[in-house]
Scaffold this motif. Sequence first.
Motif, PDB file in Angstrom:
ATOM      1  N   ASP B  87      46.627  39.747  33.413  1.00 59.44           N
ATOM      2  CA  ASP B  87      45.711  40.562  34.231  1.00 59.44           C
ATOM      3  C   ASP B  87      44.571  39.765  34.862  1.00 59.44           C
ATOM      4  O   ASP B  87      44.173  40.046  35.993  1.00 59.44           O
ATOM      5  N   THR B  88      44.035  38.783  34.145  1.00 60.66           N
ATOM      6  CA  THR B  88      42.893  38.053  34.709  1.00 60.66           C
ATOM      7  C   THR B  88      43.311  37.212  35.917  1.00 60.66           C
ATOM      8  O   THR B  88      42.482  36.865  36.745  1.00 60.66           O
ATOM      9  N   PRO B  91      45.026  39.632  40.213  1.00 60.58           N
ATOM     10  CA  PRO B  91      44.400  40.027  41.488  1.00 60.58           C
ATOM     11  C   PRO B  91      44.353  38.885  42.513  1.00 60.58           C
ATOM     12  O   PRO B  91      44.582  39.111  43.707  1.00 60.58           O
ATOM     13  N   THR B  92      44.095  37.659  42.060  1.00 64.30           N
ATOM     14  CA  THR B  92      44.037  36.509  42.978  1.00 64.30           C
ATOM     15  C   THR B  92      45.373  36.326  43.699  1.00 64.30           C
ATOM     16  O   THR B  92      45.418  36.083  44.916  1.00 64.30           O
ATOM     17  N   LYS B  95      46.047  39.160  46.205  1.00 62.66           N
ATOM     18  CA  LYS B  95      45.223  38.945  47.392  1.00 62.66           C
ATOM     19  C   LYS B  95      45.870  37.921  48.332  1.00 62.66           C
ATOM     20  O   LYS B  95      45.733  37.989  49.557  1.00 62.66           O
ATOM     21  N   SER B 108      45.284  46.193  33.878  1.00 63.20           N
ATOM     22  CA  SER B 108      43.845  46.476  33.929  1.00 63.20           C
ATOM     23  C   SER B 108      43.489  47.210  35.213  1.00 63.20           C
ATOM     24  O   SER B 108      44.252  47.205  36.187  1.00 63.20           O
ATOM     25  N   ASN B 109      42.308  47.804  35.217  1.00 64.95           N
ATOM     26  CA  ASN B 109      41.826  48.488  36.431  1.00 64.95           C
ATOM     27  C   ASN B 109      41.718  47.524  37.606  1.00 64.95           C
ATOM     28  O   ASN B 109      41.980  47.897  38.745  1.00 64.95           O
ATOM     29  N   GLU B 110      41.342  46.277  37.313  1.00 68.61           N
ATOM     30  CA  GLU B 110      41.209  45.274  38.390  1.00 68.61           C
ATOM     31  C   GLU B 110      42.563  45.045  39.071  1.00 68.61           C
ATOM     32  O   GLU B 110      42.641  44.917  40.290  1.00 68.61           O
ATOM     33  N   GLU B 113      43.486  48.204  41.130  1.00 66.19           N
ATOM     34  CA  GLU B 113      42.695  48.254  42.372  1.00 66.19           C
ATOM     35  C   GLU B 113      43.227  47.261  43.404  1.00 66.19           C
ATOM     36  O   GLU B 113      43.347  47.584  44.600  1.00 66.19           O
ATOM     37  N   ALA B 114      43.559  46.054  42.926  1.00 67.97           N
ATOM     38  CA  ALA B 114      44.096  45.028  43.834  1.00 67.97           C
ATOM     39  C   ALA B 114      45.413  45.508  44.440  1.00 67.97           C
ATOM     40  O   ALA B 114      45.693  45.277  45.621  1.00 67.97           O
TER      41      ALA B 114
END
Lengths: 280, 186
Positions: B87-88, B91-92, B95, B108-110, B113-114
Amino acid sequence: MRRINTEQIRDTVEKLCIDANYNLGDDLITSLRSALEKEESPLGKEVITQLLDNAEIGRKEQVPVCQDTGFAIIFIELGQEVVLTGGDLREAINEGIKRGYKNGLLRKSIVKNPLDRINTGDNTPAVIHTDIVPGDKLKITFDAKGGGCENMSRSAMLTPAQGREGVINFVVETVKSAGANPCPPIIVGVGIGGTFDYSTLLAKKAILRPVGSNNNDKTIADLEIELLEKINRLGIGPQGLGGRITALAVQVEAFPCHIASLPVAVNIECHSHRTKTVVI
Amino acid sequence: MTEYIDLKTPLNDSTIEKLKAGDKVRISGVLYTARDAAHKRLIEMIESGKDLPFDVKGQLLYYVGPTPAKPGQVIGSAGPTTSYRMDTYTPTLIKMGLKGTIGKGGRSNEVLEAMKRYKAVYFAAVGGAAALIAKTIKRVEIIAFEDLGTEAIRKMEVESFPAIVVNDTKGGDLYNIGREKYKMPY
């Protein structure tokens, strides 16, 4: 006195690793079949059917049922009348693991240092628990413990006032927060009593009982039944996709504890429960 | 629920946006593999401005660390690993144009959202069905980090790889939907 050569232990461990990773136990298969009948979710049924098909492929083609062939956990029960010859017991066990994981084409999942994280390359060392027991036999149990379900395990030091209800809440909350992560339908091993460390060992030993067996102590067996009922009301279901069967079994082991303490440990085991035992 | 949607990688936004939580898919084409150690290296490469070993645009990433292949086979057993550990890093990559990830367990929420913002989906494969899943993998090539062994990045060609959409681009979440449908009071 009975002599057992550690070379025999090494060769037995090698076979156990391969056997456990290719051939799921009959107790587990029976439990999965019964889960298939009870599951109401069509998707859940489909998942369990795939798990049974997968077990069949493992058996027929002699391949690992899961790619995570686990941390090698070894429980030794050594009869006190046995004399070990031929070399160091731990070395023999680790050599057996090394050979089993190499020759059985099992995955090497162990890193040497938890922080540097360089793979040891041979899946050693094993975690070895040794008990000295009466008699002249040697019992070896192997368990391939997957990382995904082990990561969802928890322990807590409850107060005596929290009692049975506290234990139930902690176990159910642990399974609830684990959700889809540990590969449900799971087997829930619970250890209550003992000390901080001993409760976690009890939880792991609980997993190694035949799947779905109840504790001989009726109060503990009743707790197992109630926990299974509550866990299967969570709705998590096979693979977390929703359904009635979140856990195949809840198995609890208990031990006396300090007047100040109520240790509880929950060791989660995925449906890919790979364990085998041999008595020499 | 018994119909399958056939997906062919690489994927574009319009295909991705049509997928809904609960859709069963059969994926054909290329999947790239990466798990914990490979993700750490990928992100370090991005941070130091280096080119990645493959272009993530339009691709799917499968979280897997397979067992060694038997002689004559392309791969050993190869089921999904638990996704939240990535998860960490995810998102990168989303993107940068990654269109989806395949694993098991919640995100995760992150990450959610991504996925909404940059149009990507999260698929679950059946954890523990590793011998069954391996039959859909037709070619495998290690393309980076060979020293990581099972954690090396592999380019896999798959045919009708079975998965289910857990999180779609609109916020749909099959884990929540499924649990709500079957949970009972106690």
